[in-house]
Scaffold this active site. Sequence first.
Site, PDB file in Angstrom:
ATOM      1  CE  LYS A 127      62.595   6.968  35.134  1.00  0.00           C
ATOM      2  NZ  LYS A 127      62.033   6.992  33.785  1.00  0.00           N
ATOM      3  CG  HIS A 130      54.541   8.587  40.630  1.00  0.00           C
ATOM      4  ND1 HIS A 130      53.574   9.340  40.023  1.00  0.00           N
ATOM      5  CD2 HIS A 130      55.420   8.231  39.663  1.00  0.00           C
ATOM      6  CE1 HIS A 130      53.866   9.449  38.740  1.00  0.00           C
ATOM      7  NE2 HIS A 130      54.973   8.775  38.495  1.00  0.00           N
ATOM      8  CG  HIS A 133      52.296   4.883  37.895  1.00  0.00           C
ATOM      9  ND1 HIS A 133      53.409   5.194  38.641  1.00  0.00           N
ATOM     10  CD2 HIS A 133      52.696   4.909  36.614  1.00  0.00           C
ATOM     11  CE1 HIS A 133      54.440   5.394  37.831  1.00  0.00           C
ATOM     12  NE2 HIS A 133      54.029   5.230  36.592  1.00  0.00           N
TER      13      HIS A 133
HETATM   14  N1  ARG Z   1      55.686   3.358  30.838  1.00  0.00           N
HETATM   15  C1  ARG Z   1      54.989   4.432  30.198  1.00  0.00           C
HETATM   16  C2  ARG Z   1      54.933   5.647  31.115  1.00  0.00           C
HETATM   17  O1  ARG Z   1      55.027   5.511  32.321  1.00  0.00           O
HETATM   18  C3  ARG Z   1      53.573   4.072  29.834  1.00  0.00           C
HETATM   19  C4  ARG Z   1      53.449   2.987  28.803  1.00  0.00           C
HETATM   20  C5  ARG Z   1      52.102   2.948  28.207  1.00  0.00           C
HETATM   21  N2  ARG Z   1      51.934   1.909  27.241  1.00  0.00           N
HETATM   22  C6  ARG Z   1      52.396   1.935  26.011  1.00  0.00           C
HETATM   23  N3  ARG Z   1      52.181   0.892  25.257  1.00  0.00           N
HETATM   24  N4  ARG Z   1      53.049   2.949  25.542  1.00  0.00           N
HETATM   25  O2  ARG Z   1      54.784   6.738  30.607  1.00  0.00           O
END
Ligand code: ARG
Length: 572
Positions: A127, A130, A133
């Site tokens: 993905k 963007h 983040h």
């Molecule tokens: N990859 C997830 C997102 O973009 C965030 C992960 C955050 N960390 C976790 N341990 N849940 O929404």
Amino acid sequence: MPRDKKREIAEYIQIEGVDSEQVYSSIERPQDLSKGDYALPCFKFSKILRKSPIAIAEMLRDQILKKTDSFESVEAINGYLNFKFDKKKETLYLLKEIFEKGANYADSNEGAGKTVCIDYSSVNIAKPFHIGHLLTTAIGGALYRTYRKLGYNPVGINHLGDWGTQFGKLIVAFKKWGKEKDLLEKGVTYLTELYVKFHKEAESEPYLDDLAREYFKRIEDGDKESLDLFSLFKDITLREVSKVYARLNIVFDSYAGESFYNDKMAPILKEIEDKLLMQISDGAGIVDLSPYNMPPCLLVKADGATLYATRDIAAAFYRKKTYDFWKCLYIVAYQQNLHFKQFFKVIEMMGYDWAKDLIHVPFGMVSLESGSLSTRKGNVVLLNDVLNKATEKSLEIIQQKSPNLKDKELVAEKVGVGAVLFFGLSSGRIKDTVFCYDQVLNFDGETGPYVQYTNARCNSIIRKSEIPVTNLTPDFSSEELNSISDDSSFSLISLLSKFGEVLTDSLEKYEPSFITRYIVDVSQSFNKFYLENRIIDGATGTNKPRLALVYATRTVLTEGMRLLGIEAVEEM
Ligand code: ARG
């Protein structure tokens, strides 16, 4: 270790029935610094001592004055005890400290022996990376460096989003329509294109969805072809993301993402069952959280598939076992508030008291001035593109302002990228913010470029003075110190002496914006000092105490920027 002035004060105060820690924590910084540098409100001790706060303040004042004359003044006013430190002693102390420690000024060991896991950035494989983040990445990176500066042991974790049926879809799409050459050329953009195409086709060809599930299962079962493709997608994403991390000065100690926990969930699910916390609802395994006014935490779907929360629970256990953290932070947008509350609760219900050390550090949304930044197809704004544009715009400004500057491109990169980071770290975390290039890059605003510019101004003064700073021992006589005893000099000095406190406060609240605010304050204070004082005087040469103050300011600004991930430029 920075000097702890509150501690110094507390050492002179004895109150019967009150332990010295309580005295220490009651000492505050007055709003109005003309009253004193520190104050102790005596109201709290009235009950224990059965005296009025006014009488207590007077009694303590007399007690202290008998013991020491190291303060400039100790005054009892309206039930407050106000302390002023001796300006010249303070100044000398501070300058010596900064000259001796350099970039290590304000380092401390208050975090010794404490490990802090920081889950940040946590990108999703295949993905786009963007602008949504930006905050998790910038905040996580700033906390990481600040923890390290204060003696903690930070562990940076990129909890990759590398699990889920979408990888089955991608494999199907790639096998059907994909070309390896295009993939290698276009990277993540190509993967998102394939993903979009898959969804479009699957609307009329529902068998594609079944096929995708089948392929996802193959990854789970370790089928070589599927795993190889999955790894390829992962490598391609990480290669792209790493370039952005390098620009932002971001590092991680671990990239253990969701797929890493694949084989670590079963024993935990069993424990949840054994502890009678698991309920079956429509074939799915859930933990009922209604006593806590939350919807149930879904852990296993009816088809046996695990979920985001299941993997997060497994990850928390793994981190506790591997790092024995003091705290484990999750730097994730507030949209996920409920997710974190739910799975923290499940771990607490399992009987682990360290559940209280799991901390969600939420933040608000960034939108571009021309509308919201959605991840939906078409209108994603890539973080790398934002950095490029900020760099280009910085270059234009630099070309206008300082056409003769060397290495303009390099300077523009540091100023532009730094401006974006600075923006991400400048308002309180929770606030939703609007990104606007002109504001972010305004050299006269409260911005990254303004701080860079002030720092570069310090450098240029130091260069022009032609006195190597190493030759400048700040062992100034009382007379020499007169040249930095005016109000604007002393405001700057007292601000510089607060660096350590600001860092401690910013960690306590998980707010790098305190540091951002602080370096803007230092810059403004410096520019006032600079306007009012001549540092290099043609007739009498360089005023050394003032030059020492310039050096001290530069040290704090450069280090403050570094903590935020911003590389200071020498000239601009
Ligand atoms: N990859 C997830 C997102 O973009 C965030 C992960 C955050 N960390 C976790 N341990 N849940 O929404």
